[in-house]
Design a protein around this motif. Sequence first.
Motif, mmCIF file in Angstrom:
data_model
loop_
_atom_site.group_PDB
_atom_site.id
_atom_site.type_symbol
_atom_site.label_atom_id
_atom_site.label_comp_id
_atom_site.label_asym_id
_atom_site.label_seq_id
_atom_site.Cartn_x
_atom_site.Cartn_y
_atom_site.Cartn_z
ATOM 1 N N LEU A 175 8.262 -4.300 15.490
ATOM 2 C CA LEU A 175 7.502 -5.511 15.222
ATOM 3 C C LEU A 175 6.286 -5.442 16.130
ATOM 4 O O LEU A 175 6.403 -5.000 17.270
ATOM 5 N N HIS A 176 5.129 -5.842 15.629
ATOM 6 C CA HIS A 176 3.996 -5.921 16.543
ATOM 7 C C HIS A 176 3.071 -7.066 16.159
ATOM 8 O O HIS A 176 3.216 -7.696 15.117
ATOM 9 N N LYS A 177 2.161 -7.370 17.088
ATOM 10 C CA LYS A 177 1.123 -8.376 16.818
ATOM 11 C C LYS A 177 -0.176 -7.846 17.378
ATOM 12 O O LYS A 177 -0.195 -7.084 18.353
ATOM 13 N N GLU A 178 -1.268 -8.217 16.726
ATOM 14 C CA GLU A 178 -2.574 -7.678 17.063
ATOM 15 C C GLU A 178 -3.562 -8.845 17.149
ATOM 16 O O GLU A 178 -3.757 -9.561 16.167
ATOM 17 N N TYR A 179 -4.129 -9.029 18.340
ATOM 18 C CA TYR A 179 -5.040 -10.159 18.575
ATOM 19 C C TYR A 179 -6.309 -9.715 19.286
ATOM 20 O O TYR A 179 -6.301 -8.719 20.016
ATOM 21 N N VAL A 228 3.234 -11.673 14.529
ATOM 22 C CA VAL A 228 4.321 -10.687 14.516
ATOM 23 C C VAL A 228 4.650 -10.234 13.090
ATOM 24 O O VAL A 228 4.883 -11.055 12.204
ATOM 25 N N HIS A 229 4.621 -8.913 12.886
ATOM 26 C CA HIS A 229 4.977 -8.333 11.589
ATOM 27 C C HIS A 229 5.550 -6.932 11.798
ATOM 28 O O HIS A 229 5.282 -6.304 12.820
ATOM 29 N N PRO A 230 6.338 -6.448 10.841
ATOM 30 C CA PRO A 230 6.997 -5.139 11.013
ATOM 31 C C PRO A 230 6.196 -3.986 10.405
ATOM 32 O O PRO A 230 5.287 -4.197 9.593
ATOM 33 N N HIS A 231 6.522 -2.780 10.845
ATOM 34 C CA HIS A 231 6.074 -1.555 10.181
ATOM 35 C C HIS A 231 7.197 -0.529 10.261
ATOM 36 O O HIS A 231 7.948 -0.515 11.245
ATOM 37 N N ARG A 232 7.279 0.336 9.257
ATOM 38 C CA ARG A 232 8.213 1.482 9.320
ATOM 39 C C ARG A 232 7.640 2.642 8.508
ATOM 40 O O ARG A 232 7.092 2.446 7.424
ATOM 41 N N VAL A 279 -11.838 0.097 13.205
ATOM 42 C CA VAL A 279 -11.185 0.757 12.068
ATOM 43 C C VAL A 279 -9.693 0.719 12.327
ATOM 44 O O VAL A 279 -9.257 1.012 13.440
ATOM 45 N N GLN A 280 -8.911 0.314 11.324
ATOM 46 C CA GLN A 280 -7.472 0.553 11.419
ATOM 47 C C GLN A 280 -7.031 1.484 10.312
ATOM 48 O O GLN A 280 -7.331 1.272 9.133
ATOM 49 N N LEU A 281 -6.324 2.519 10.745
ATOM 50 C CA LEU A 281 -5.810 3.538 9.837
ATOM 51 C C LEU A 281 -4.292 3.521 9.862
ATOM 52 O O LEU A 281 -3.698 3.258 10.910
HETATM 53 MN MN MN Z 1 0.123 -4.066 11.914
#
Ligand code: MN
Length: 292
Positions: free
Chosen positions: A108-112, A64-68, A127-129
């Motif tokens: 907040l999101h998590k990527e697995y 879990v981590h944030p982005h804005r 690819v993550q942009l």
């Molecule tokens: Mn992320």
Amino acid sequence: MNPKQIELIMAPPEPHFVGDGFRVHTFIPSSYRVDMHRTNPFIMMDYNSKHYFAPTDTPRGVGVHPHRGFETVTIAYKGKVAHHDSSGGGGVIAEGDVQWMTAASGVLHKEYHEESFSKEGGEFQMVQLWVNLPAKYKMSAPKYQAIANENMKRAVLPGSGESYVELIAGEFDGLIGPAQTFTPLHMSNSKLKRGDSVGYQFPASNSTCLVVVEGNVTVNEESVRQDHFCLFERKGEYFKIQAESDAVVLVLSGEPIAEPIAAHGPFVMNSREEIVQAFNDFNQGKFGTLAD
Ligand code: MN
């Protein structure tokens, strides 16, 4: 109409891990003339070149981590990724699919790695942009678009008849891609059989770049090999990609957002004050909740 020349070709930089699930080469920003301003609205690009992950019962990934202040766009070439965010968005993307998460005011999101993929192990390529948002949308509501491969538009190219442009966002040959964007941008994969070619045309002032995801190609007159990144000059409108082997090329072009960029960690805003605000809001729990 003038040709759009290559400004630089970059070999994949040394990879590093994001969490334990993403082994990435960071093309944007890089120490080599490619900063967020130069490629804006594409302000970050992590490329997970093809990598074998062994089977595991505990899915690898990033917690879990944030982005804005921007959007995260993940394009799956091999393997499967599961995503969950605090606005209720989420899902699994598999080979050929795209997830387009608008963090905007904050999530907040998590990527697995997806569970069954993790158990079986296998080749993984993504690819993550990060796509920037203009000031007036940075604090808008979060949004999630799951873009299945079957919903992308396809333009069959001349030649063998088996080559095509798979359009994710923007326009190609009169078609419009399914992704909704906040500023004018183009995102597509050219899937080319050996010997076939494709021409792309964009406004001279756009930020335009590509990644050779599979195979080897010639761009205009220059050879660009697998896993290499290519940035175009901000002049000229037209370039051509010729496949020297069967190839997949991710092509990006977007209108630069003419605003200051203040970026720190997971936040990309217009001013330092807004970054401080983002940290304060995050620390006060204003990004919602998401279980580990
Ligand atoms: Mn992320």
